[in-house]
Design a protein around this motif. Structure first.
Motif, short mmCIF file in Angstrom:
data_model
loop_
_atom_site.label_atom_id
_atom_site.label_comp_id
_atom_site.label_asym_id
_atom_site.label_seq_id
_atom_site.Cartn_x
_atom_site.Cartn_y
_atom_site.Cartn_z
N ARG A 83 0.78 -1.18 0.00
CA ARG A 83 -0.04 0.14 -0.10
C ARG A 83 0.94 1.31 -0.04
NH1 ARG A 83 -4.32 -0.53 4.80
NH2 ARG A 83 -2.56 0.04 5.82
N LYS A 84 0.42 2.11 -0.87
CA LYS A 84 1.23 3.41 -0.74
C LYS A 84 0.33 4.86 -0.79
CE LYS A 84 5.24 5.36 -2.79
NZ LYS A 84 6.43 5.56 -2.19
N ARG A 85 0.55 5.75 -0.38
CA ARG A 85 -0.33 7.03 -0.43
C ARG A 85 0.58 8.08 -0.95
NH1 ARG A 85 -3.36 8.41 4.86
NH2 ARG A 85 -5.10 8.83 3.63
N LYS A 86 0.10 8.90 -1.77
CA LYS A 86 0.88 10.02 -2.42
C LYS A 86 -0.13 11.19 -2.26
CE LYS A 86 4.40 8.43 -5.01
NZ LYS A 86 5.72 8.92 -5.21
N LYS A 87 0.51 12.25 -1.61
CA LYS A 87 -0.14 13.64 -1.38
C LYS A 87 0.14 14.57 -1.99
CE LYS A 87 -1.44 14.37 2.97
NZ LYS A 87 -1.31 14.84 4.43
N TYR A 88 -0.95 15.32 -2.67
CA TYR A 88 -1.00 16.25 -3.60
C TYR A 88 -1.72 17.45 -3.16
CZ TYR A 88 1.54 13.03 -6.58
OH TYR A 88 2.43 11.94 -7.22
N GLY A 89 -1.22 18.38 -2.28
CA GLY A 89 -2.10 19.27 -1.51
C GLY A 89 -3.17 18.51 -0.79
N PRO A 90 -4.45 19.02 -1.25
CA PRO A 90 -5.70 18.25 -0.43
C PRO A 90 -6.07 17.04 -1.18
CG PRO A 90 -6.50 20.07 -2.04
CD PRO A 90 -4.76 20.12 -1.95
N LEU A 91 -5.18 16.56 -2.22
CA LEU A 91 -5.57 15.37 -2.92
C LEU A 91 -4.82 14.38 -2.35
CD1 LEU A 91 -7.13 13.79 -5.23
CD2 LEU A 91 -5.41 14.60 -6.77
N ILE A 92 -5.29 13.01 -1.87
CA ILE A 92 -4.39 11.84 -1.58
C ILE A 92 -4.68 10.86 -2.40
CG2 ILE A 92 -3.95 10.37 0.46
CD1 ILE A 92 -5.13 12.70 2.14
N LEU A 93 -3.59 10.09 -3.30
CA LEU A 93 -4.13 9.10 -3.92
C LEU A 93 -3.42 7.83 -3.11
CD1 LEU A 93 -2.55 10.26 -7.23
CD2 LEU A 93 -5.08 10.37 -6.37
N ASN A 94 -4.53 6.63 -3.15
CA ASN A 94 -4.07 5.32 -2.72
C ASN A 94 -3.81 4.32 -3.59
OD1 ASN A 94 -4.77 6.22 0.33
ND2 ASN A 94 -6.92 6.66 -0.60
N PHE A 95 -2.92 3.75 -3.39
CA PHE A 95 -2.40 2.70 -4.41
C PHE A 95 -2.16 1.27 -3.55
CE2 PHE A 95 -0.77 6.72 -6.24
CZ PHE A 95 -0.95 6.57 -7.36
N THR A 96 -2.33 0.36 -4.56
CA THR A 96 -2.15 -0.94 -4.04
C THR A 96 -1.26 -1.81 -5.02
OG1 THR A 96 -4.27 -2.24 -5.03
CG2 THR A 96 -4.39 -1.31 -2.58
N GLU A 97 -1.09 -2.87 -4.96
CA GLU A 97 -0.19 -3.49 -6.10
C GLU A 97 -0.95 -3.70 -7.34
OE1 GLU A 97 -2.70 -6.63 -3.77
OE2 GLU A 97 -1.07 -5.50 -3.06
N ASN A 98 -2.20 -3.33 -7.51
CA ASN A 98 -2.89 -3.32 -8.62
C ASN A 98 -3.16 -2.19 -9.20
OD1 ASN A 98 -3.51 -6.10 -8.39
ND2 ASN A 98 -5.26 -6.04 -7.39
N GLY A 99 -2.56 -0.94 -8.69
CA GLY A 99 -2.66 0.28 -9.06
C GLY A 99 -3.53 1.30 -8.28
N LEU A 100 -4.11 2.09 -8.74
CA LEU A 100 -4.78 3.19 -7.97
C LEU A 100 -6.17 2.41 -7.38
CD1 LEU A 100 -5.28 6.30 -7.22
CD2 LEU A 100 -6.48 6.42 -9.24
N SER A 101 -6.17 2.28 -6.01
CA SER A 101 -7.42 1.96 -5.50
C SER A 101 -8.61 3.21 -5.29
CB SER A 101 -6.85 1.14 -4.25
OG SER A 101 -6.56 1.99 -3.30
N SER A 102 -8.08 4.23 -4.67
CA SER A 102 -9.22 5.22 -4.42
C SER A 102 -8.33 6.65 -4.39
CB SER A 102 -9.95 4.85 -3.13
OG SER A 102 -9.14 4.95 -2.02
#
Length: 59
Positions: A6-25
């Protein structure tokens, strides 16, 4: 039960959540308010360990 990626990337107020299959939410967080694309729920952080959540299906 194996290890999960699992990995999270923060871009200001936007947070992207990734799993091994790609973007999850993705989540938008402004102050104490947030909205998650997967749960489709509003959440407000309250003082201490409390939070309030409203599901879209119950609105």
């Amino acid at each position: 039960m194996g290890l999960m990626f699992r990995k999270r990337k923060k871009y200001g107020p936007l947070i992207l959540n990734f799993t091994e299959n790609g973007l999850s939410s993705w989540t938008i967080k402004i102050g104490r308010w947030s909205w998650n694309s997967k749960a489709k729920a509003h959440r407000v952080d309250l003082p201490g360990p409390l939070s309030w959540k409203q599901d879209k299906s119950r609105a």
